[in-house]
Design a protein around this motif. Structure first.
Motif, short mmCIF file in Angstrom:
data_model
loop_
_atom_site.label_atom_id
_atom_site.label_comp_id
_atom_site.label_asym_id
_atom_site.label_seq_id
_atom_site.Cartn_x
_atom_site.Cartn_y
_atom_site.Cartn_z
N ALA A 1 34.04 19.82 -0.89
CA ALA A 1 32.66 19.30 -0.83
C ALA A 1 32.45 18.22 -1.89
CB ALA A 1 31.67 20.45 -1.02
N GLU A 2 33.07 18.41 -3.05
CA GLU A 2 32.92 17.44 -4.13
C GLU A 2 33.75 16.17 -3.88
OE1 GLU A 2 33.34 17.27 -9.03
OE2 GLU A 2 33.74 19.14 -7.93
N HIS A 3 34.90 16.36 -3.20
CA HIS A 3 35.79 15.22 -2.94
C HIS A 3 36.20 15.26 -1.46
CE1 HIS A 3 36.14 14.50 -7.25
NE2 HIS A 3 36.39 15.79 -7.40
N PRO A 4 35.33 14.84 -0.55
CA PRO A 4 35.62 14.95 0.89
C PRO A 4 36.78 14.08 1.35
CG PRO A 4 33.60 13.71 0.50
CD PRO A 4 33.99 14.30 -0.81
N LEU B 1 42.57 21.50 -9.70
CA LEU B 1 41.69 22.67 -9.70
C LEU B 1 42.43 23.75 -10.47
CD1 LEU B 1 39.35 24.47 -8.88
CD2 LEU B 1 40.44 24.78 -6.64
N ARG C 1 36.97 25.21 -0.99
CA ARG C 1 35.91 24.55 -0.22
C ARG C 1 34.96 23.77 -1.13
NH1 ARG C 1 36.47 29.38 3.08
NH2 ARG C 1 37.04 28.76 5.21
N GLU C 2 34.68 24.31 -2.30
CA GLU C 2 33.83 23.60 -3.26
C GLU C 2 34.48 22.27 -3.68
OE1 GLU C 2 33.34 26.40 -6.39
OE2 GLU C 2 31.82 27.59 -5.33
N ALA C 3 35.79 22.29 -3.87
CA ALA C 3 36.49 21.06 -4.23
C ALA C 3 36.43 20.05 -3.09
CB ALA C 3 37.94 21.38 -4.58
N GLN D 1 39.37 21.18 6.56
CA GLN D 1 39.34 19.89 5.92
C GLN D 1 40.22 18.87 6.65
OE1 GLN D 1 37.52 18.76 3.57
NE2 GLN D 1 38.54 17.01 2.64
N ARG E 1 36.58 28.43 -3.86
CA ARG E 1 36.80 27.36 -4.83
C ARG E 1 37.41 26.13 -4.15
NH1 ARG E 1 37.47 28.51 -10.24
NH2 ARG E 1 37.48 26.23 -10.41
N HIS F 1 43.15 15.44 -7.89
CA HIS F 1 42.07 16.25 -8.44
C HIS F 1 42.65 17.64 -8.71
CE1 HIS F 1 39.15 13.17 -7.42
NE2 HIS F 1 39.67 13.11 -6.21
#
Length: 366
Positions: free
Chosen positions: A102-105, A84, A98-100, A135, A96, A82
């Motif tokens: 959350a979208e792809h745990p 970014l 952490r947002e990634a 993470q 940013r 993924h």
């Protein structure tokens, strides 16, 4: 016929290990440190191919061309990637990251470039490292350009694979590089059936034949001249003091931005916010209608040794890079670079103020 570069006695395993220990001190790390016998692309690629495979889910942060390369290697190794991407004139943030997550745990590997000398930005690794630890992902960092110009602290930041090279801010050789490896990273490599073995890319071979064997016998003949140059480079940094070396780079970046703003001619910092600007190199955007590579070509006619380059690829049209690192992290290099750029811009009919530039550099250098 004798020569100081020839007929040298063999480099002993003891001396090789001592140079590795010097790199560990530079990084303030208790992780294993390997000095790899090639330019930094060797451990950069070797680490990805050793630690990533078909079961890996990677977050690959792209803030410049090297991030793009890492994504290619990860995909080639079989990882799910993924990307970014952030604009090259800025930096990525921990938010940013952490947002990634959350979208792809399922992400379990993060690749990041600390400072992109090619684009002049730097990323806040300490804050990003905290997010990566939350993470539980493996953290891979390219610190080739940043080491010596700003802090690089693998242990404090939770970096599992940290690659450095000596040829930029450290002011050393390009023919050898180094990587620090955490226990977690070694375990990931050992569990990866696709990790290179019996290969020049293999970090596990070095661990088995060198580190785990007590560093008593070198696996193959080392790059002797480069190793001696690296030792001299480390000794010079220790003698001057790492904080002093980094302060010179910060001053060079600050003075270059100030001098470029005072010069006029339409030059603007490419990295918009100073907090996102790397101390290793300053990138400048040329005005519309001006081709950056042509300005650099004209500027280098006065002194080909100036640390100037145009951006790579498409960036050659709009970006100029002032590479104020290593021996060029000095007021003279900054003044000379901006004076030559000013003369080149004036040749194209643009209005510049070299006296204002000189004063701005002097005032900004601290």
């Amino acid at each position: 016929m004798s020569h100081p570069f020839l007929d040298l006695p063999p480099l002993s395993a003891e001396r090789f290990a001592a140079i590795e220990d010097g790199v560990a001190r530079l990084l303030d790390t208790r992780q294993d440190v390997l000095i790899t016998q090639g330019e930094a692309l060797l451990p950069l690629e070797g680490a990805i191919r050793a630690a990533a495979g078909p079961g890996t889910v990677a977050l690959n942060v792209i803030t410049g061309p090297y991030g793009q390369t890492f994504g290619d290697w990860l995909r080639d190794a079989g990882a799910t990637v993924h990307d970014l991407s952030v604009p090259f004139h800025t930096a990525v943030t921990a938010e940013r990251i952490r947002e990634a997550f959350a979208e792809h745990p399922e992400i379990d590997f993060v690749s990041l470039v600390h400072a992109e000398a090619a684009t002049g930005n730097t990323n806040p690794v300490a804050e990003i490292g905290e997010a990566v630890r939350e993470q539980g992902a493996l953290f891979y960092l390219d610190a080739v350009a940043s080491v010596g110009a700003e802090p690089v602290l693998p242990d404090a930041w939770g970096v599992d694979l940290c690659v450095i090279g000596a040829q930029k801010a450290m002011g050393g050789p390009a023919g050898v590089s180094a990587i620090s490896v955490s226990e977690r990273a070694w375990a990931r490599m050992a569990a990866n059936p696709g990790a290179p073995r019996r290969s020049y890319l293999s970090l596990l071979d070095w661990k088995e034949r060198w580190t785990d064997a007590g560093r008593k016998a070198l696996p193959h003949a080392p790059a002797q001249l480069e190793m001696l140059a690296l030792q001299a480079c480390l000794e010079r940094i220790e003698s001057e003091g790492l904080e002093t070396v980094m302060a010179r780079h910060r001053s060079a970046a600050r003075a270059t931005r100030a001098g470029a703003a005072a010069l006029g001619g339409g030059l603007q910092p490419y990295v918009r916010e100073e907090r996102d600007a790397a101390p290793v190199a300053t990138t400048l955007r040329v005005p519309s209608g001006v081709v950056a590579s042509q300005v650099v070509e004209r500027a280098l006619r006065s002194d080909p040794a100036l640390p100037l380059a145009a951006g790579g690829g498409a960036l050659a049209q709009e970006m100029i890079r002032v590479n104020h690192y290593g021996r060029d992290a000095t007021p003279g290099a900054v003044q000379g670079s901006l004076a030559a750029l000013g003369a080149a811009l004036a040749e194209q009919g643009l209005t510049v103020d070299p006296n204002a530039t000189r004063r701005a550099v002097e005032q900004a250098w601290q």
